[in-house]
Design an enzyme around this catalytic site. Sequence first.
Site, short mmCIF file in Angstrom:
data_model
loop_
_atom_site.label_atom_id
_atom_site.label_comp_id
_atom_site.label_asym_id
_atom_site.label_seq_id
_atom_site.Cartn_x
_atom_site.Cartn_y
_atom_site.Cartn_z
N GLY A 105 3.65 9.20 -7.81
CA GLY A 105 5.08 9.37 -7.51
C GLY A 105 5.52 10.76 -7.91
N CYS B 291 -2.42 8.77 -10.93
CA CYS B 291 -1.53 9.93 -11.11
C CYS B 291 -0.28 9.54 -11.91
CB CYS B 291 -1.20 10.54 -9.75
SG CYS B 291 -0.59 12.22 -9.92
N TYR B 292 0.89 9.46 -11.27
CA TYR B 292 2.08 9.05 -12.01
C TYR B 292 1.83 7.70 -12.70
CZ TYR B 292 6.93 7.71 -12.99
OH TYR B 292 8.10 7.32 -13.62
N HIS C 245 -6.42 11.32 -7.19
CA HIS C 245 -6.12 10.31 -6.16
C HIS C 245 -7.41 9.77 -5.54
CE1 HIS C 245 -1.74 10.71 -6.01
NE2 HIS C 245 -1.98 11.94 -6.45
N GLU D 115 -7.71 7.40 -3.57
CA GLU D 115 -7.47 6.83 -2.24
C GLU D 115 -7.60 7.86 -1.12
OE1 GLU D 115 -5.33 7.49 -4.54
OE2 GLU D 115 -3.35 8.06 -3.81
N ASP E 6 -0.93 0.10 20.44
CA ASP E 6 -0.10 -0.57 19.43
C ASP E 6 0.75 -1.69 20.05
OD1 ASP E 6 -1.18 1.44 17.95
OD2 ASP E 6 0.62 2.67 17.93
N LYS F 56 -3.96 3.20 12.48
CA LYS F 56 -4.43 3.04 13.87
C LYS F 56 -5.74 2.26 13.96
CE LYS F 56 -3.36 4.18 18.03
NZ LYS F 56 -1.96 4.25 18.47
#
Length: 513
Positions: free
Chosen positions: A55, A82-83, A172, A174, A230, A369
Amino acid sequence: MSKQSILVLDFGGQYNQLIARRVRECNVYCEVKPYTMSLEDIKAFDPMGIIFTGGPNSVYDEKSPQVDPAIFELGVPVLGICYGCQLIAHNLGGRVTAATDDSAREYGKTETYYNTDCRLFKGLPKQGVSWMSHGDYMEKVPEGFDLVAHSDACPNVAICDEKRGFYGVQFHPEVNHTEHGTDMIRNFLYEVCGAKGEWTMGDYCKTAIAQIREKVGSGKVLLALSGGVDSSVAAALLAEAVGSQLTCVFVDHGLMRKNEGDEVEAAFSKWDLNFVRVDAEARFLEKLAGVVEPESKRKIIGEEFIRVFEEEAKKIGRVDFLVQGTIYPDVIESGAGDAAVIKSHHNVGGLPDYVDFKEIIEPLRMLFKDEVRQLGRELGLPEYLVMRQPFPGPGLAIRIIGDITKEKADILRDADAIYREEIANAGLDKSINQYFAVLTNTRSVGVMGDGRTYDYTLALRAVTTSDFMTADWARIPYDVLDRVSVRIVNEVPNINRICYDITSKPPATIEWE
Ligand code: XMP
């Protein structure tokens, strides 16, 4: 909620849905909830593990997002990113401070050294690149925690309390730039939380169908169908969930690709669902006449789509719900939460303030996607449809730079069709994820036969990407580019120059507007 769920508490970072996506990739169910979720609700959710996201704030600011410290008494493992890591340190007796000198502040790819005795890093190399993005750092590690990773600049890159199952990383895991980042998340899920890894996209599909049925009841639903991946996947999902209560409305705004309107109609009129095609070319072109600014184009189109859907809904009678195939990148680029607006996707930021439906349902809103494609396969959609390249809702309006006229749209349609045909002929249509032509507003001098021309410059765009959030320009062989160029200038009047776009995203975006 099953005990096999992960709760991702959102503190406003940029990569929060990416964390959720990584968890799903590890075959574990998860939900992202705001950090304000009450302790009671967290207990009711009964997660097997909690992830605190990153964040933009500093934990020591009084107004910064906090957690109820009782969350650490639940006996549930926590991974702070992180945060989120700083929040763990701050709450459990450590100290977080602003990095005053540049060496403790880290941004970007950073060589990092891991203690692989820690369960988070089990089985991984002892050293690798991690993606850092923090201005604060942990000056003092909380009691009971071990330091389990460091970088050259920072001694406190990761902490853990194995007994209680608390882990914090400054980087991070991710994002793709962190080597073995997904493996670290997998270790948290499997080694620490005891995940069984039984969740699949099939489960997502079942849950989504059940949720849609519950929400819609016996009501009528109108779905905004463009024929793209989509909205087609959303249509298949809704058809499965509510069958004949659904009407799919395809609005042909006159800014589709060559023959596309007819192709969409031919494909969907074969499906067992109510399909309506609305020819709205004249009204869209009229509204767009003279409009140059990209955001204005997007907003006009977003609004006009809704007005057409409202009119169609009135014809059907008593339609409560509008379904859109919005996916996560549409949401984030339109500026979700505190994130900056990159461009207003027609179905999110381009929506008018007033929409005459009881509710808008967006069953794909949290998916990327490639996950949408997976869901499409799950629903039995044919591969050619699932793998179609994306086509933006505003269509050619955002590929014609400057003001839009039917004449320009026709020029672009013809050029784009040749480009796509040649890419397919060269067998590149599977490896390039999106490719299209852009009619620039620039005219230049050329010579054809013995005469001077003063015509449009066309740009060709082609990118490779998996999630459309970042992309690289495709290295199309020169001979293919040459064939495209020769054919377009010969076959399409009013184009005398072709350029190839060699920028990645970032710093460019995929579309030009
Ligand atoms: P950008 O240009 O933002 O595009 O890099 C990322 C992906 O999103 C598509 N795109 C849209 N899709 N409505 C859509 O349905 C929109 O308004 C829109 N704008 C961009 C784009 O084609 C690419 O695949």
